[in-house]
Design a protein around this motif. Structure first.
Motif, PDB file in Angstrom:
ATOM      1  N   MET A   1       0.848  -1.180   0.000  1.00  0.00           N
ATOM      2  CA  MET A   1       0.000   0.000   0.000  1.00  0.00           C
ATOM      3  C   MET A   1       0.893   1.244   0.000  1.00  0.00           C
ATOM      4  SD  MET A   1      -3.374   0.743   0.914  1.00  0.00           S
ATOM      5  CE  MET A   1      -4.186   2.249   1.208  1.00  0.00           C
ATOM      6  N   TYR A   2       0.607   2.168  -0.852  1.00  0.00           N
ATOM      7  CA  TYR A   2       1.367   3.409  -0.954  1.00  0.00           C
ATOM      8  C   TYR A   2       0.477   4.574  -0.562  1.00  0.00           C
ATOM      9  CZ  TYR A   2       4.848   0.611  -3.242  1.00  0.00           C
ATOM     10  OH  TYR A   2       5.790  -0.333  -3.504  1.00  0.00           O
ATOM     11  N   THR A   3       1.011   5.440   0.281  1.00  0.00           N
ATOM     12  CA  THR A   3       0.240   6.562   0.803  1.00  0.00           C
ATOM     13  C   THR A   3       0.245   7.734  -0.167  1.00  0.00           C
ATOM     14  OG1 THR A   3      -0.109   7.966   2.723  1.00  0.00           O
ATOM     15  CG2 THR A   3       2.166   7.559   2.090  1.00  0.00           C
ATOM     16  N   LYS A   4      -0.784   8.557  -0.087  1.00  0.00           N
ATOM     17  CA  LYS A   4      -0.870   9.762  -0.911  1.00  0.00           C
ATOM     18  C   LYS A   4      -0.396  10.996  -0.164  1.00  0.00           C
ATOM     19  CE  LYS A   4      -4.648   8.058  -3.704  1.00  0.00           C
ATOM     20  NZ  LYS A   4      -6.012   8.268  -4.171  1.00  0.00           N
ATOM     21  N   THR A   5      -0.359  10.902   1.166  1.00  0.00           N
ATOM     22  CA  THR A   5       0.048  12.053   1.978  1.00  0.00           C
ATOM     23  C   THR A   5       0.920  11.603   3.145  1.00  0.00           C
ATOM     24  OG1 THR A   5      -1.939  11.893   3.339  1.00  0.00           O
ATOM     25  CG2 THR A   5      -2.040  13.377   1.465  1.00  0.00           C
ATOM     26  N   ILE A   6       1.868  12.455   3.499  1.00  0.00           N
ATOM     27  CA  ILE A   6       2.703  12.233   4.677  1.00  0.00           C
ATOM     28  C   ILE A   6       2.709  13.535   5.470  1.00  0.00           C
ATOM     29  CG2 ILE A   6       5.029  11.796   5.539  1.00  0.00           C
ATOM     30  CD1 ILE A   6       5.558  10.168   3.012  1.00  0.00           C
ATOM     31  N   ILE A   7       2.364  13.433   6.750  1.00  0.00           N
ATOM     32  CA  ILE A   7       2.419  14.589   7.646  1.00  0.00           C
ATOM     33  C   ILE A   7       3.470  14.281   8.695  1.00  0.00           C
ATOM     34  CG2 ILE A   7       1.193  16.017   9.309  1.00  0.00           C
ATOM     35  CD1 ILE A   7      -1.382  15.330   7.765  1.00  0.00           C
ATOM     36  N   ILE A   8       4.473  15.145   8.793  1.00  0.00           N
ATOM     37  CA  ILE A   8       5.576  14.959   9.716  1.00  0.00           C
ATOM     38  C   ILE A   8       5.473  16.019  10.809  1.00  0.00           C
ATOM     39  CG2 ILE A   8       8.089  14.977   9.951  1.00  0.00           C
ATOM     40  CD1 ILE A   8       8.098  14.376   6.852  1.00  0.00           C
ATOM     41  N   TYR A   9       5.368  15.573  12.064  1.00  0.00           N
ATOM     42  CA  TYR A   9       5.405  16.484  13.195  1.00  0.00           C
ATOM     43  C   TYR A   9       6.832  16.485  13.721  1.00  0.00           C
ATOM     44  CZ  TYR A   9       0.363  16.776  13.285  1.00  0.00           C
ATOM     45  OH  TYR A   9      -0.935  17.005  12.962  1.00  0.00           O
ATOM     46  N   ARG A  10       7.420  17.655  13.808  1.00  0.00           N
ATOM     47  CA  ARG A  10       8.839  17.784  14.173  1.00  0.00           C
ATOM     48  C   ARG A  10       8.958  18.659  15.405  1.00  0.00           C
ATOM     49  NH1 ARG A  10      13.583  18.178  14.882  1.00  0.00           N
ATOM     50  NH2 ARG A  10      15.251  18.260  13.356  1.00  0.00           N
ATOM     51  N   ASP A  11       9.675  18.187  16.412  1.00  0.00           N
ATOM     52  CA  ASP A  11       9.857  18.927  17.656  1.00  0.00           C
ATOM     53  C   ASP A  11      11.307  19.370  17.765  1.00  0.00           C
ATOM     54  OD1 ASP A  11       9.395  20.031  20.127  1.00  0.00           O
ATOM     55  OD2 ASP A  11       9.325  18.135  21.199  1.00  0.00           O
ATOM     56  N   GLY A  12      11.558  20.371  18.593  1.00  0.00           N
ATOM     57  CA  GLY A  12      12.916  20.811  18.853  1.00  0.00           C
ATOM     58  C   GLY A  12      13.526  21.642  17.742  1.00  0.00           C
ATOM     59  N   VAL A  13      12.708  22.388  17.030  1.00  0.00           N
ATOM     60  CA  VAL A  13      13.188  23.226  15.922  1.00  0.00           C
ATOM     61  C   VAL A  13      12.910  24.687  16.276  1.00  0.00           C
ATOM     62  CG1 VAL A  13      12.953  23.769  13.475  1.00  0.00           C
ATOM     63  CG2 VAL A  13      12.680  21.412  14.251  1.00  0.00           C
ATOM     64  N   SER A  14      13.952  25.507  16.293  1.00  0.00           N
ATOM     65  CA  SER A  14      13.752  26.932  16.543  1.00  0.00           C
ATOM     66  C   SER A  14      13.399  27.624  15.231  1.00  0.00           C
ATOM     67  CB  SER A  14      15.019  27.551  17.122  1.00  0.00           C
ATOM     68  OG  SER A  14      16.038  27.580  16.143  1.00  0.00           O
ATOM     69  N   GLU A  15      12.881  28.844  15.321  1.00  0.00           N
ATOM     70  CA  GLU A  15      12.512  29.575  14.105  1.00  0.00           C
ATOM     71  C   GLU A  15      13.708  29.771  13.181  1.00  0.00           C
ATOM     72  OE1 GLU A  15       9.993  33.015  14.385  1.00  0.00           O
ATOM     73  OE2 GLU A  15       9.014  32.207  16.172  1.00  0.00           O
ATOM     74  N   GLY A  16      14.892  29.886  13.737  1.00  0.00           N
ATOM     75  CA  GLY A  16      16.087  30.053  12.931  1.00  0.00           C
ATOM     76  C   GLY A  16      16.481  28.798  12.157  1.00  0.00           C
ATOM     77  N   GLN A  17      15.871  27.653  12.495  1.00  0.00           N
ATOM     78  CA  GLN A  17      16.176  26.401  11.821  1.00  0.00           C
ATOM     79  C   GLN A  17      15.121  25.993  10.791  1.00  0.00           C
ATOM     80  OE1 GLN A  17      16.472  24.196  15.530  1.00  0.00           O
ATOM     81  NE2 GLN A  17      18.654  23.873  15.152  1.00  0.00           N
ATOM     82  N   TYR A  18      14.082  26.795  10.613  1.00  0.00           N
ATOM     83  CA  TYR A  18      13.027  26.443   9.654  1.00  0.00           C
ATOM     84  C   TYR A  18      13.595  26.205   8.259  1.00  0.00           C
ATOM     85  CZ  TYR A  18       9.275  27.861  12.914  1.00  0.00           C
ATOM     86  OH  TYR A  18       8.409  27.974  13.969  1.00  0.00           O
ATOM     87  N   GLN A  19      14.486  27.072   7.814  1.00  0.00           N
ATOM     88  CA  GLN A  19      15.026  26.937   6.463  1.00  0.00           C
ATOM     89  C   GLN A  19      15.840  25.652   6.324  1.00  0.00           C
ATOM     90  OE1 GLN A  19      13.843  29.293   4.291  1.00  0.00           O
ATOM     91  NE2 GLN A  19      14.525  27.771   2.820  1.00  0.00           N
ATOM     92  N   HIS A  20      16.531  25.255   7.383  1.00  0.00           N
ATOM     93  CA  HIS A  20      17.270  23.982   7.369  1.00  0.00           C
ATOM     94  C   HIS A  20      16.298  22.819   7.185  1.00  0.00           C
ATOM     95  CE1 HIS A  20      19.812  20.622   8.543  1.00  0.00           C
ATOM     96  NE2 HIS A  20      18.889  20.313   9.430  1.00  0.00           N
ATOM     97  N   VAL A  21      15.184  22.845   7.900  1.00  0.00           N
ATOM     98  CA  VAL A  21      14.187  21.780   7.783  1.00  0.00           C
ATOM     99  C   VAL A  21      13.671  21.710   6.346  1.00  0.00           C
ATOM    100  CG1 VAL A  21      11.893  21.012   8.519  1.00  0.00           C
ATOM    101  CG2 VAL A  21      13.527  21.848  10.212  1.00  0.00           C
ATOM    102  N   ILE A  22      13.405  22.859   5.744  1.00  0.00           N
ATOM    103  CA  ILE A  22      12.904  22.887   4.368  1.00  0.00           C
ATOM    104  C   ILE A  22      13.983  22.430   3.383  1.00  0.00           C
ATOM    105  CG2 ILE A  22      12.098  24.388   2.502  1.00  0.00           C
ATOM    106  CD1 ILE A  22      10.814  26.145   4.770  1.00  0.00           C
ATOM    107  N   ASN A  23      15.170  23.009   3.495  1.00  0.00           N
ATOM    108  CA  ASN A  23      16.228  22.714   2.520  1.00  0.00           C
ATOM    109  C   ASN A  23      16.794  21.305   2.651  1.00  0.00           C
ATOM    110  OD1 ASN A  23      15.993  25.329   1.556  1.00  0.00           O
ATOM    111  ND2 ASN A  23      17.754  26.075   2.692  1.00  0.00           N
TER     112      ASN A  23
END
Length: 98
Positions: A1-23
């Motif tokens: 079975m292959y999913t159509k959506t993935i939702i990832i909840y991530r903890d321990g990320v400061s606002e200054g690290q958002y771009q790292h999470v994206i990139n």
């Protein structure tokens, strides 16, 4: 079975690290999904990454007004603390393919 959506909840990320999470993290998830799904001739899933950052007052659900004007975010206290402390949190969508 292959999913159509993935939702990832991530903890321990400061606002200054958002771009790292994206990139870095989002790019890695996306590349892995594309690799796996291409092999079975399926469309890769949509990915949303939600980070939880700062706490909010107990009983709070806020989704507009005092939230960030440049991204989709919300504050949520999911339950009442029966014993001990329930920690409400600020959730911010740093990536949303939906």
């Amino acid at each position: 079975m292959y999913t159509k959506t993935i939702i990832i909840y991530r903890d321990g990320v400061s606002e200054g690290q958002y771009q790292h999470v994206i990139n870095d993290e989002y790019a890695h998830f996306k590349n892995v999904c594309e690799s796996v799904y291409t092999k079975v001739k399926k469309s890769p899933p949509k990915i949303a990454i939600i980070v939880t950052t700062t706490p909010a007052p107990a009983g709070t659900v806020v989704h507009r007004g005092v939230t960030n004007q440049f991204m989709w975010d919300f504050y949520l206290q999911a339950r009442k603390a029966i014993k001990g402390t329930a920690r409400p949190a600020h959730y911010a969508f740093v990536m949303d393919d939906f």
